[in-house]
Write an enzyme that holds these catalytic residues in place. Structure first.
Site, PDB file in Angstrom:
ATOM      1  N   HIS A 249       0.763  -1.250   0.100  1.00 34.95           N
ATOM      2  CA  HIS A 249      -0.151   0.127  -0.043  1.00 34.95           C
ATOM      3  C   HIS A 249       0.906   1.302   0.205  1.00 34.95           C
ATOM      4  O   HIS A 249       2.130   1.119   0.199  1.00 34.95           O
ATOM      5  CB  HIS A 249      -0.776   0.068   1.282  1.00 34.95           C
ATOM      6  CG  HIS A 249      -0.199   0.161   2.476  1.00 34.95           C
ATOM      7  ND1 HIS A 249       0.613  -0.856   3.220  1.00 34.95           N
ATOM      8  CD2 HIS A 249       0.008   1.508   3.130  1.00 34.95           C
ATOM      9  CE1 HIS A 249       1.179  -0.257   4.171  1.00 34.95           C
ATOM     10  NE2 HIS A 249       0.860   0.954   4.497  1.00 34.95           N
ATOM     11  N   ASP A 251       0.230   5.035   2.226  1.00 32.85           N
ATOM     12  CA  ASP A 251      -0.429   5.498   3.002  1.00 32.85           C
ATOM     13  C   ASP A 251      -1.267   6.643   2.581  1.00 32.85           C
ATOM     14  O   ASP A 251      -0.700   7.498   1.738  1.00 32.85           O
ATOM     15  CB  ASP A 251       0.685   5.850   4.067  1.00 32.85           C
ATOM     16  CG  ASP A 251       1.294   4.845   4.999  1.00 32.85           C
ATOM     17  OD1 ASP A 251       2.262   5.231   5.445  1.00 32.85           O
ATOM     18  OD2 ASP A 251       0.822   3.615   4.829  1.00 32.85           O
ATOM     19  N   HIS A 305       4.919   0.445  -0.013  1.00 32.56           N
ATOM     20  CA  HIS A 305       5.499  -0.333   0.805  1.00 32.56           C
ATOM     21  C   HIS A 305       4.751  -1.645   1.662  1.00 32.56           C
ATOM     22  O   HIS A 305       3.515  -1.418   1.443  1.00 32.56           O
ATOM     23  CB  HIS A 305       5.910   0.495   2.080  1.00 32.56           C
ATOM     24  CG  HIS A 305       4.764   1.251   2.805  1.00 32.56           C
ATOM     25  ND1 HIS A 305       4.418   2.268   2.225  1.00 32.56           N
ATOM     26  CD2 HIS A 305       4.414   1.058   4.003  1.00 32.56           C
ATOM     27  CE1 HIS A 305       3.823   2.962   3.040  1.00 32.56           C
ATOM     28  NE2 HIS A 305       3.567   2.107   4.185  1.00 32.56           N
ATOM     29  N   ARG A 315       6.654  -8.864  16.102  1.00 33.76           N
ATOM     30  CA  ARG A 315       7.341  -7.593  15.552  1.00 33.76           C
ATOM     31  C   ARG A 315       6.400  -6.534  15.647  1.00 33.76           C
ATOM     32  O   ARG A 315       5.024  -6.793  15.938  1.00 33.76           O
ATOM     33  CB  ARG A 315       7.601  -7.738  14.102  1.00 33.76           C
ATOM     34  CG  ARG A 315       8.195  -6.491  13.399  1.00 33.76           C
ATOM     35  CD  ARG A 315       8.436  -6.572  12.054  1.00 33.76           C
ATOM     36  NE  ARG A 315       8.667  -5.209  11.563  1.00 33.76           N
ATOM     37  CZ  ARG A 315       8.036  -4.412  10.794  1.00 33.76           C
ATOM     38  NH1 ARG A 315       6.694  -4.645  10.730  1.00 33.76           N
ATOM     39  NH2 ARG A 315       8.487  -3.198  10.300  1.00 33.76           N
TER      40      ARG A 315
HETATM   41  C1  LIG Z   1      -5.469   6.352   6.811  1.00 26.38           C
HETATM   42  C2  LIG Z   1      -5.140   4.824   7.120  1.00 26.38           C
HETATM   43  C3  LIG Z   1      -5.647   3.797   6.809  1.00 26.38           C
HETATM   44  C4  LIG Z   1      -4.588   2.774   7.062  1.00 26.38           C
HETATM   45  C5  LIG Z   1      -4.291   3.305   8.312  1.00 26.38           C
HETATM   46  C6  LIG Z   1      -3.850   4.876   8.142  1.00 26.38           C
HETATM   47  C7  LIG Z   1      -2.594   4.933   7.230  1.00 26.38           C
HETATM   48  C8  LIG Z   1      -2.368   3.539   6.314  1.00 26.38           C
HETATM   49  C9  LIG Z   1      -3.609   2.720   6.105  1.00 26.38           C
HETATM   50  C10 LIG Z   1      -3.359   1.178   5.858  1.00 26.38           C
HETATM   51  C11 LIG Z   1      -2.257   0.761   6.928  1.00 26.38           C
HETATM   52  C12 LIG Z   1      -3.036   0.906   4.437  1.00 26.38           C
HETATM   53  C13 LIG Z   1      -2.944  -0.634   4.068  1.00 26.38           C
HETATM   54  C14 LIG Z   1      -4.388  -1.304   4.645  1.00 26.38           C
HETATM   55  C15 LIG Z   1      -4.999  -0.951   5.897  1.00 26.38           C
HETATM   56  C16 LIG Z   1      -6.302  -1.258   5.896  1.00 26.38           C
HETATM   57  C17 LIG Z   1      -4.485  -1.836   6.809  1.00 26.38           C
HETATM   58  O1  LIG Z   1      -3.489  -2.771   6.501  1.00 26.38           O
HETATM   59  O2  LIG Z   1      -4.450  -1.239   8.030  1.00 26.38           O
HETATM   60  C18 LIG Z   1      -4.841   0.433   6.017  1.00 26.38           C
HETATM   61  C19 LIG Z   1      -5.133   1.492   7.460  1.00 26.38           C
HETATM   62  C20 LIG Z   1      -6.761   1.346   7.453  1.00 26.38           C
HETATM   63  O3  LIG Z   1      -7.443   1.642   6.786  1.00 26.38           O
HETATM   64  O4  LIG Z   1      -7.219   0.981   8.775  1.00 26.38           O
HETATM   65  O1  LIG Z   2       4.985  -2.350  10.259  1.00 26.83           O
HETATM   66  C1  LIG Z   2       5.344  -1.655   9.191  1.00 26.83           C
HETATM   67  O2  LIG Z   2       6.664  -1.957   9.277  1.00 26.83           O
HETATM   68  C2  LIG Z   2       4.615  -0.727   8.336  1.00 26.83           C
HETATM   69  C3  LIG Z   2       3.347  -0.617   8.615  1.00 26.83           C
HETATM   70  C4  LIG Z   2       2.605   0.399   7.708  1.00 26.83           C
HETATM   71  O3  LIG Z   2       3.061   0.525   6.497  1.00 26.83           O
HETATM   72  C5  LIG Z   2       1.419   1.075   8.264  1.00 26.83           C
HETATM   73  O4  LIG Z   2       0.897   0.696   9.209  1.00 26.83           O
HETATM   74  O5  LIG Z   2       0.891   1.938   7.347  1.00 26.83           O
HETATM   75 FE   LIG Z   3       2.165   2.117   5.514  1.00 30.08          FE
END
Ligand SMILES: C=C1C[C@]23C[C@H]1CC[C@H]2[C@]1(C)CCC[C@@](C)(C(=O)O)[C@H]1[C@@H]3C(=O)O
Ligand SMILES: O=C(O)CCC(=O)C(=O)O
Ligand SMILES: [Fe+2]
Length: 380
Positions: A249, A251, A305, A315
């Protein structure tokens, strides 16, 4: 008690369930304290082959930026920092900062209290359960939100506002949601967020100078920011090559300041392949998000990333997501828009992009594109 069972009722938008998954109509629960000892992982956590972790990725080697030197006023240090940031952000939107001035004891406490919180029983953590469509609270692999490609992680997200109307917003969150016993934990994360706020506004000065729009431009834009603090907890996984801790994704936010522990697992996509980011607990990882990519009119790239997990140890990472006030219009400075570089993205507010990711679209590497499509359809 069986831990992982087919998913229950169908949350809106995010769920592409097949009939089989609903037959038993039993709740899907990710209880890491037990799941991590199961030799197989449920199908909901198995990612498609093209997204599975690859073995032996190269390490991303980039020189960290010395913030103490940048803030010293030394002209050579300033120009070095500006050039390093400009190169990194134009290419992949990722850099490291060292000599940042953040108290290492505070960082250590923030990690320690993550062990305390996530080490609690699931029912205790669920007192902070995140509600569908909201971005704050506790989530265990988003079992109630998505039904496939589930991330192998637990998260706790809360709001931090740099606004004197909310002087203790983080402490208040923990006490109100978890009870008086969590006051100390709330104090540590309040202090941590304040430190991240100062650091991110300092980095905004560097970004403004590196883009030629001046030291104050972005600092002022984010002065009264309304940001998100996220604690990422990645349990041990018996099949780490089958799943992901956090999927690929960008951010959606503006700037992410991330502290990863000594374990390692963060990967960045550069030059068409995934690269490991070797842990450096003295450094903070900084990455450009979608909203800042729009603010820079596409000149700086939102960093692609992901995070992988392992079968040896837990982790943890602390992610501070800088975001502007909810109703502030995201518009690049006029100096970054001209005939050669016309506007790439429409005006939008952070609150509308946030709502898009929480109610309509699972953030990935195409969120900003999908969002601009979505708002253009709403207008027409
Ligand atoms: C605004 C946000 C949505 C998420 C948390 C923050 C910034 C990163 C986003 C996220 C981590 C991107 C990958 C998918 C996600 C669903 C996750 O894995 O947590 C995303 C977060 C979210 O929507 O909760
Ligand atoms: O845990 C990590 O190293 C990345 C987490 C991340 O990309 C996020 O929370 O948006
Ligand atoms: Fe991220």
């Amino acid at each position: 008690m069986p831990i992982i069972m087919p998913t229950c009722e169908r949350p809106p938008q995010f769920t592409t369930k097949t009939k089989a998954q609903n037959e038993e109509n039993r709740p899907l629960v990710f209880d890491a304290s037990i799941l991590q000892f199961q030799s197989n992982i449920p199908s909901e956590f198995v990612w498609p082959d093209h997204e599975k972790p690859c073995s032996g990725p190269p390490e991303l080697v980039i020189p960290p930026i010395d913030l103490k030197a940048f803030f010293s006023g030394d002209s050579l240090a300033i120009s070095n920092a500006m050039e390093q940031v400009n190169l990194a952000c134009k290419k992949h939107g990722f850099f490291l900062v060292v000599n940042h001035g953040i108290d290492s004891e505070l960082v250590a406490k923030a990690h320690k209290y993550m062990d305390l919180f996530f080490g609690m029983k699931l029912s205790e953590k669920q007192r902070a359960q995140r509600k569908i469509g909201e971005h704050c609270g506790y989530a265990s692999s988003f079992t109630g939100r998505f039904s496939s490609k589930l991330p192998w992680k637990e998260t706790l997200s809360f709001r931090y506002c740099a606004d004197e109307q909310f002087p203790n917003i983080v402490e208040d969150y923990f006490v109100n949601v978890m009870g008086e016993d969590f006051g100390q934990l709330g104090t540590v994360y309040q202090e941590y967020c304040e430190a991240m706020s100062n650091l991110s506004l300092g980095i905004m000065e560097l970004l403004g100078m590196s883009l030629g729009v001046g030291r104050e431009h972005f600092r002022e834009f984010f002065e009264e920011h309304d940001s998100i603090m996220r604690l990422n907890y990645y349990p041990i996984c018996q099949k780490p090559d089958q799943t992901l801790g956090t999927g690929p994704h960008c951010d959606p936010t503006s700037l992410t300041i991330l502290h990863q522990d000594h374990v390692g697992g963060l990967q960045v996509f550069v030059d068409e392949k995934w690269h490991d980011v070797t842990p450096n607990t003295d450094a903070f990882v900084v990455n450009i998000g979608d909203t800042f990519m729009a603010l820079s009119n596409g000149i700086y790239k939102s960093c692609l990333h992901r995070a992988v997990v392992n079968n040896k140890t837990v982790r943890k990472s602390l992610a501070f997501f800088l975001s502007p006030k909810m109703d502030k219009l995201v518009i690049p400075p006029t100096s970054l828009v001209n005939q050669n570089t016309p506007r790439l993205y429409p005006d939008f507010t952070w609150s509308s992009l946030l709502e898009f990711t929480q109610k309509h679209y699972r953030a990935d590497m195409k969120t900003l594109f999908a969002f601009t499509e979505w708002i253009s359809q709403k207008i027409n």
